[in-house]
Each structure stands twice: as structure tokens, then as C-alpha cells.
Motif scaffolding. Structure first.
Motif, PDB file in Angstrom:
ATOM      1  N   ARG A 110       1.166  10.854   1.401  1.00  0.00           N
ATOM      2  CA  ARG A 110       1.599  10.225   2.652  1.00  0.00           C
ATOM      3  C   ARG A 110       2.746  11.039   3.244  1.00  0.00           C
ATOM      4  O   ARG A 110       3.732  11.319   2.558  1.00  0.00           O
ATOM      5  CB  ARG A 110       2.055   8.787   2.395  1.00  0.00           C
ATOM      6  CG  ARG A 110       2.515   8.009   3.630  1.00  0.00           C
ATOM      7  CD  ARG A 110       2.912   6.600   3.212  1.00  0.00           C
ATOM      8  NE  ARG A 110       3.251   5.757   4.350  1.00  0.00           N
ATOM      9  CZ  ARG A 110       4.470   5.600   4.859  1.00  0.00           C
ATOM     10  NH1 ARG A 110       5.501   6.254   4.300  1.00  0.00           N
ATOM     11  NH2 ARG A 110       4.689   4.810   5.883  1.00  0.00           N
ATOM     12  N   ASN A 114       0.795  -1.228   0.000  1.00  0.00           N
ATOM     13  CA  ASN A 114       0.000   0.000   0.000  1.00  0.00           C
ATOM     14  C   ASN A 114       0.832   1.285   0.000  1.00  0.00           C
ATOM     15  O   ASN A 114       0.298   2.369   0.241  1.00  0.00           O
ATOM     16  CB  ASN A 114      -0.975   0.025   1.184  1.00  0.00           C
ATOM     17  CG  ASN A 114      -2.057  -1.022   1.055  1.00  0.00           C
ATOM     18  OD1 ASN A 114      -2.415  -1.429  -0.046  1.00  0.00           O
ATOM     19  ND2 ASN A 114      -2.590  -1.489   2.177  1.00  0.00           N
ATOM     20  N   ILE A 115       2.117   1.179  -0.276  1.00  0.00           N
ATOM     21  CA  ILE A 115       2.981   2.346  -0.433  1.00  0.00           C
ATOM     22  C   ILE A 115       3.527   2.336  -1.855  1.00  0.00           C
ATOM     23  O   ILE A 115       3.973   1.303  -2.342  1.00  0.00           O
ATOM     24  CB  ILE A 115       4.160   2.338   0.565  1.00  0.00           C
ATOM     25  CG1 ILE A 115       3.640   2.192   1.999  1.00  0.00           C
ATOM     26  CG2 ILE A 115       4.981   3.619   0.412  1.00  0.00           C
ATOM     27  CD1 ILE A 115       2.749   3.318   2.466  1.00  0.00           C
ATOM     28  N   ASP A 160      -2.643  10.204   4.148  1.00  0.00           N
ATOM     29  CA  ASP A 160      -2.092   9.338   5.198  1.00  0.00           C
ATOM     30  C   ASP A 160      -1.017  10.132   5.944  1.00  0.00           C
ATOM     31  O   ASP A 160       0.142  10.156   5.542  1.00  0.00           O
ATOM     32  CB  ASP A 160      -1.510   8.077   4.552  1.00  0.00           C
ATOM     33  CG  ASP A 160      -0.980   7.073   5.566  1.00  0.00           C
ATOM     34  OD1 ASP A 160      -1.096   7.344   6.772  1.00  0.00           O
ATOM     35  OD2 ASP A 160      -0.421   6.050   5.151  1.00  0.00           O
ATOM     36  N   ALA A 197       0.428   6.848  -0.744  1.00  0.00           N
ATOM     37  CA  ALA A 197      -0.166   5.634  -0.184  1.00  0.00           C
ATOM     38  C   ALA A 197      -1.446   5.299  -0.919  1.00  0.00           C
ATOM     39  O   ALA A 197      -2.090   6.163  -1.532  1.00  0.00           O
ATOM     40  CB  ALA A 197      -0.448   5.818   1.311  1.00  0.00           C
TER      41      ALA A 197
END
Length: 360
Positions: free
Chosen positions: A310, A230-231, A341, A335
Motif C-alpha cells: 500500500r 483492511n490496513i 493499493d 493492505a
């Protein structure tokens, strides 16, 4: 030194930020520069994903099957009516007059995109590729990646953060008195960064993934960096940067150099999965498929997450230097999430930025 491979191009595959260009790329730059003072054009509807690119998925040369991941509807849409926004690239010039000349610049960009897309879609012998083609591929993918609606939204998110931290030095992109400010910032950053981004892409290994069944889809952010846990990795560390060029072919730039101009691979289940996941996670709103694959569009899937800014704090700089408290180093990345995030230190250094969530 970790690895040594031959250079199949016989030249250093970088442009030095646009300062050292081979023949075709030099002509490309000249065409862009010559249009800066061209006569303004009447143009309201600006495409951030070129019609010529999406035409490869069209079933009649005019329409394409599209999934709207917000409404969940699947229907054929006209190429002139998708990935388009009114005055998306209308900017204010040095004379303080708004104009649409950026559309002329993208005319040059799209002409080269059409050539590169066709070249890679039909490639059978990698040795036929020329050094100019490598540079053109890097430039095309760099611009295509940065010109999207998603990039504009992410710039708005980060701008909201900067304004919250230092309103004296940073101006909001959403200033109602300056409706063309966002387009100006986006366009300037795109053309300023395109050569440096291209230099990262041209130092990677070209792979062409071929699917005889024509199952590749694409989306409104055609150049994709697959997420890992998820990054989204940066361009230097990402294992692949993928660009679907047709239902049958994907250009994947790998960081595993093999010393070949290009590697042709028949797409297996793993590679198909990389592309499908990249499209579903990396899209902004729209996913496109060919006539044969329209029933495979994920119309029942809930798309609550997409690319978001993020922010993290660290006591170490990217160069490995330690930052003494109460200072910190802010890391910006992206993200796969439902909203920005943000998880920062509690040393009192950062101000809340609630306006970021208005662009989620």
C-alpha cells in the motif's frame, strides 16, 4: 509519560540491534557467524516454514491437513512437501559462486524455534521463563515472520515500484541473467533486520492464549499482525502480534504492558476470532488445521484478497515535518486487497509501475 509498569526481567529487554546479547542469544549469533564459510551443501528444496513448526498440527508426525485457498481443496499433505520451494535460499557469495549455505543458517534458526515453540506450548508457570527465553522468542518470531514466500512477493512488488521510479539506481529482482538475485536480497534483508525487529517484539507483553479444545489453526505466514480496517499496522502500533504454536496455544505479543513475564489466558470467543481472522487474512496461500479441526477449514470461502503493498502520499514526514509542495513524503504499508493499493498525488512526481501487479 503515559504509564509506568515494573520490568519483570530485571534487565533491559533489547539487543541493541544484536550488539548486546545475553548468553544463549550470543551463542546463537556465534553459530550463525561460524556457518558463513562452511562447506556448501547439496540442497534443492528449501522450507520457508519449518517442518518442525508444522509438526504440532500433524496427525501422524508426517502429514498435516491443509486448505489450498487458491484451488479450494482440503487434503493431507506431507510436511516435506508444504511451504517449500526449489532453491528458495540459494544465493551468490562474495566469490560470485551460488551456494546453499543459508540452509545451514536456518538449521540453527529451526533448532531454536523448536525449543521456544515447545517451551511456550508447555508453559504453566510464567516465572520459569528466563531473560534468554524472552530474547529467543523475539528472535524466533522476527525471523519466522520475515522468511516467508509472502515476504519475497511483497519485496518484488516494492522493487517493481522502485525500478519504475529510478531504473538507473535500482535493478529488477526478476533479472533472468541473475536468477539468484531475489533470494540474495531477501536473505540479506532478513538477517540484517532480524535483531532490530526482535528488539520491537521483546519490549511487548507476552500473552499465552490457551484453548483446551485445540481449535487454533495456522498458515504459511505463521507470525501474524492482525489487519485493522483492511490496513496492517506496523509492529510498534499493532495491538497484538500473534504466533500460533500449536492447536492448543497461541503466543500473542501485546502492546499493553502489565509488568508480568507472561500472562496465561483461556481463549474466549474474541481471542479465537482474532486468531482465525488473522490466519485467514494473513495467509499467503495455505491454511493448516489439526485432525480434529479439519472440517472447520473454510473450504467454501472465496479468498480473493491477501496482503498487498500500500502506497500513499503525504505532506508530512513520520517525524511531523511539513514537506513543501511540489514535494511529498511516500508512506509504505500493507493492505488486505486484491492487488497493490496505490493512491498517490498528481504532482507528476511518480511514474506508473504496472509490473507491481504481476506479483499480486
Amino acid at each position: 509519560m503515559l504509564k509506568q509498569v515494573r520490568n519483570p526481567w530485571g534487565q533491559v529487554p533489547i539487543t541493541a540491534g544484536g550488539k548486546s546479547l545475553p548468553g544463549r542469544a550470543h551463542d546463537y549469533m556465534d553459530k550463525l557467524l561460524n556457518l558463513r564459510k562452511a562447506k556448501d551443501i547439496v540442497s534443492r528444496r528449501h522450507h520457508y516454514v519449518p517442518q518442525t513448526y508444522l509438526r504440532q498440527w500433524s496427525f501422524d508426525g508426517k502429514r498435516v491437513w491443509a486448505l489450498d485457498t487458491v484451488s479450494g481443496t482440503v487434503r493431507p499433505l506431507g510436511l516435506s512437501d508444504v511451504c517449500v520451494a526449489e532453491h528458495f535460499y540459494r544465493v551468490v557469495g562474495p566469490d560470485n559462486i551460488a551456494h546453499n549455505r543459508v540452509e545451514l543458517l536456518f538449521g540453527v534458526v529451526d533448532t531454536e524455534l523448536r525449543r521456544v515453540q515447545s517451551l511456550l506450548n508447555q508453559l504453566e508457570d510464567p516465572d520459569e521463563l528466563e531473560f534468554d527465553d524472552l530474547i529467543a522468542l523475539g528472535i524466533t518470531m522476527a525471523v519466522q515472520r520475515m522468511r516467508t514466500l509472502q515476504e519475497r512477493r511483497l519485496q518484488r512488488q516494492y522493487n517493481a515500484w522502485l525500478v519504475a521510479q529510478n531504473p538507473r539506481d535500482f535493478k529488477s529482482m526478476n533479472d533472468p541473467k541473475d536468477p539468484h538475485l531475489a533470494a540474495g536480497i531477501h536473505t540479506e534483508s532478513l538477517f540484517s533486520a532480524m535483531w532490530h525487529a526482535a528488539d520491537v517484539l521483546t519490549t511487548r507483553q507476552i500473552e499465552v492464549w490457551d484453548d483446551p479444545q485445540g481449535r487454533f489453526m495456522t498458515c504459511d505466514t505463521p507470525v501474524l499482525v492482525p489487519f485493522r480496517q483492511n490496513i496492517r499496522p506496523n509492529l510498534l502500533t499493532a495491538p497484538y502480534i500473534v504466533w500460533p504454536v500449536s492447536p492448543h496455544r497461541v503466543v500473542a505479543l501485546s502492546n499493553n504492558l502489565l509488568g508480568e513475564k507472561a500472562i496465561l489466558r483461556e481463549a474466549n470467543g474474541k481471542l479465537m476470532g482474532i486468531v482465525r481472522n488473522s490466519v485467514e487474512q494473513g495467509r499467503e496461500r495455505m491454511i493448516f488445521a489439526s485432525e480434529q479441526q479439519r472440517d472447520r477449514l473454510p473450504r467454501t470461502k472465496k479468498f480473493r484478497r491477501r496482503t498487498q503493498t500500500r502506497l500513499r502520499c503525504s505532506q508530512w514526514t513520520p517525524q511531523g515535518q511539513y514537506v513543501e509542495p511540489p514535494g511529498c513524503c511516500l508512506e509504505q504499508s500493507y493492505a488486505f486487497a486484491t492487488g497493490p493499493d496505490i493512491a498517490l498525488c498528481s504532482q507528476g512526481l511518480h511514474s506508473p509501475a504496472p509490473d507491481m501487479w504481476s506479483h499480486k
